[in-house]
Design a protein around this motif. Structure first.
Motif, short mmCIF file in Angstrom:
data_model
loop_
_atom_site.label_atom_id
_atom_site.label_comp_id
_atom_site.label_asym_id
_atom_site.label_seq_id
_atom_site.Cartn_x
_atom_site.Cartn_y
_atom_site.Cartn_z
N ALA A 59 18.71 -9.13 14.85
CA ALA A 59 19.37 -9.59 16.09
C ALA A 59 19.03 -11.10 16.03
CB ALA A 59 18.59 -8.83 17.17
N SER A 60 17.79 -11.42 15.50
CA SER A 60 17.55 -13.00 16.01
C SER A 60 18.10 -13.80 15.00
CB SER A 60 15.87 -13.21 16.04
OG SER A 60 15.18 -12.38 15.16
N GLY A 61 18.59 -13.42 13.80
CA GLY A 61 19.24 -14.26 12.87
C GLY A 61 20.72 -14.65 13.66
N ILE A 62 21.27 -14.01 14.42
CA ILE A 62 22.76 -14.14 14.86
C ILE A 62 22.76 -15.57 15.67
CG2 ILE A 62 24.42 -13.35 16.33
CD1 ILE A 62 23.27 -10.62 16.07
N GLY A 63 21.90 -16.00 16.61
CA GLY A 63 21.99 -17.34 16.97
C GLY A 63 22.11 -18.45 16.02
N ILE A 64 21.17 -18.39 15.07
CA ILE A 64 21.32 -19.37 14.12
C ILE A 64 22.27 -19.44 13.29
CG2 ILE A 64 19.89 -19.94 11.84
CD1 ILE A 64 17.27 -18.99 13.14
N ALA A 65 22.78 -17.97 12.90
CA ALA A 65 24.25 -18.17 12.10
C ALA A 65 25.17 -18.71 13.05
CB ALA A 65 24.47 -16.75 11.80
N CYS A 66 25.39 -18.36 14.11
CA CYS A 66 26.89 -18.69 14.84
C CYS A 66 26.84 -20.23 15.26
CB CYS A 66 26.64 -18.13 16.17
SG CYS A 66 27.38 -16.53 16.13
N ILE A 122 23.21 -17.39 3.26
CA ILE A 122 22.40 -16.20 3.89
C ILE A 122 21.30 -17.12 4.80
CG2 ILE A 122 20.71 -14.15 3.81
CD1 ILE A 122 21.93 -13.27 1.45
N LEU A 123 21.37 -16.49 5.85
CA LEU A 123 20.56 -17.38 7.03
C LEU A 123 19.55 -16.21 7.68
CD1 LEU A 123 22.62 -19.95 8.86
CD2 LEU A 123 21.12 -20.43 6.77
N ASP A 124 18.31 -16.49 7.93
CA ASP A 124 17.58 -15.76 8.77
C ASP A 124 16.48 -16.60 9.61
OD1 ASP A 124 16.89 -13.41 10.34
OD2 ASP A 124 16.15 -12.57 8.49
N ASP A 125 15.83 -16.06 10.74
CA ASP A 125 14.77 -16.79 11.35
C ASP A 125 13.47 -16.82 10.66
OD1 ASP A 125 14.51 -14.13 11.89
OD2 ASP A 125 13.88 -14.62 13.93
N PHE A 126 13.20 -15.90 10.04
CA PHE A 126 11.85 -15.30 9.45
C PHE A 126 11.88 -14.90 7.99
CE2 PHE A 126 9.42 -16.02 13.54
CZ PHE A 126 8.39 -16.48 12.73
N SER B 60 25.22 -8.05 19.91
CA SER B 60 26.45 -9.18 19.93
C SER B 60 26.74 -10.06 20.78
CB SER B 60 27.85 -8.19 19.45
OG SER B 60 27.67 -7.08 20.35
N GLY B 61 25.96 -10.06 21.86
CA GLY B 61 25.95 -11.14 23.01
C GLY B 61 25.25 -12.48 22.42
N ILE B 62 24.40 -12.46 21.58
CA ILE B 62 23.81 -13.45 21.27
C ILE B 62 24.33 -14.82 20.61
CG2 ILE B 62 21.41 -14.07 19.61
CD1 ILE B 62 20.62 -11.38 19.76
N GLY B 63 25.34 -14.34 19.68
CA GLY B 63 26.22 -15.55 19.22
C GLY B 63 27.05 -16.23 20.28
N ILE B 64 27.53 -15.66 21.10
CA ILE B 64 28.27 -16.17 22.37
C ILE B 64 27.34 -16.77 23.14
CG2 ILE B 64 29.37 -15.45 24.48
CD1 ILE B 64 30.77 -13.20 23.24
N ALA B 65 25.97 -16.18 23.42
CA ALA B 65 25.20 -17.01 24.40
C ALA B 65 24.54 -18.30 23.67
CB ALA B 65 23.84 -16.04 24.69
N CYS B 66 24.49 -18.41 22.63
CA CYS B 66 23.93 -19.47 21.71
C CYS B 66 24.93 -20.77 21.56
CB CYS B 66 23.40 -19.21 20.24
SG CYS B 66 21.65 -18.44 20.44
N VAL B 67 26.12 -20.21 21.14
CA VAL B 67 27.25 -21.15 21.14
C VAL B 67 27.53 -21.82 22.68
CG1 VAL B 67 29.41 -21.83 20.47
CG2 VAL B 67 27.92 -20.57 19.06
#
Lengths: 192, 192
Positions: A59-66, A122-126, B60-67
């Motif tokens: 889950a935690s890679g998603i924010g960084i990726a977006c 490819i991106l990830d937090d850790f 799937s909410g994480i990307g929307i939240a981060c952007v």
């Protein structure tokens, strides 16, 4: 990336069992300015590589990726984790060993969104042992896409993942590499 | 939001069992331009509400939240899902019934990141029965924070979640509300 090191020093906490907690800014609460600078830095590093897809894992890679995808102006794609092995043929899958939770899980990406024409970052937090990253790399290879490289927010340099990936010839850029840590402090690898 | 409706019409697919698939742009592959416009629209709707935290739920909410947090310049926070009920006292928890997977799961947020001084905007990609959203609202209430409202990318208007939340007096803004759908097409609620 000095900003990441400073942030880890200021707000990271090393807890019992030598676990680094960065949940106040990276992987539970996510700081918008830091995320923006992460995206900008990955774009500085990989912006000239013709990236067509950013791939991460929930889950935690998603924010960084977006947020990074905003700089690259390309789609971000996240691999889903599943405990089931009964998956139809519409997905690429890879098995990932889990040390935090024990056993293994399947990661999957729809075949519709990765193919030979893609150049993938490819991106990830850790990055620690590198198992999740190996699963993502496996999926990129199955799809026939080109792997441009891997970008990591925090690499645990005292675990073997980073060395193993670099020895494979994969371009790996970590914004902070922790050389050693305990409850008294954190030491970063120089020159990163 | 016309852009969202157009995108659903163009690339959404209604599969067997009347399931809407939007994985090419929203919740597996994530389109950067669309995400930017989602963030901009939520900021247009809630930008004057003094939001201090954006709260969502993995994955799937994480990307929307981060952007979206890039527009608000406030932290985004994602509730973690866990099957375990054995959680220490450092977190707010709520139980969420799951219709997709059966049973229920626990959602949790660290107590360090939500408190009485916060004004919270809850964001998610989908709203159907509203159970996940009720869990997040429960956590906001436990923390003593103020709920500013909820922003949803796609509301299934033919399921009861949206009506139930609006009847509670919660400000709910959905970027597209699907009134009816089948394999022949999708009809949106007018005036959204």
């Amino acid at each position: 990336m000095l900003l990441m090191e400073e942030r880890i020093r200021r707000d990271g906490r090393v807890g019992p069992g030598n676990i680094l907690k960065v949940d106040s800014f990276l992987n539970h609460q996510m700081e918008p300015q830091l995320y923006r600078e992460i995206g900008r830095e990955f774009y500085r590093l990989f912006g000239d590589c013709g990236v067509t897809k950013i791939l991460t894992i929930e889950a935690s890679g998603i924010g960084i990726a977006c947020v990074t995808a905003q700089f690259f102006d390309c789609p971000a794609l996240f691999a889903k984790k599943s405990r089931t092995k009964n998956i139809d043929g519409q997905v690429f899958t890879a098995q990932v060993e889990s040390f935090t939770h024990g056993g293994s899980y399947t990661v999957m990406v729809s075949r519709r969104f990765l193919g030979p024409g893609d150049r993938v970052l490819i991106l990830d937090d850790f990055l620690a042992k590198g198992n999740a990253l190996l699963g993502l790399i496996d999926i990129v290879e199955q799809s026939g896409a080109t792997l441009v490289g891997c970008g990591i927010a925090i690499e645990k340099g005292f675990q073997e993942g980073g060395r193993m990936l670099r020895e494979k010839g994969i371009r790996l850029e970590s914004l902070a590499i922790i050389e050693a840590m305990d409850e008294d402090g954190i030491r970063f690898r120089q020159g990163t």
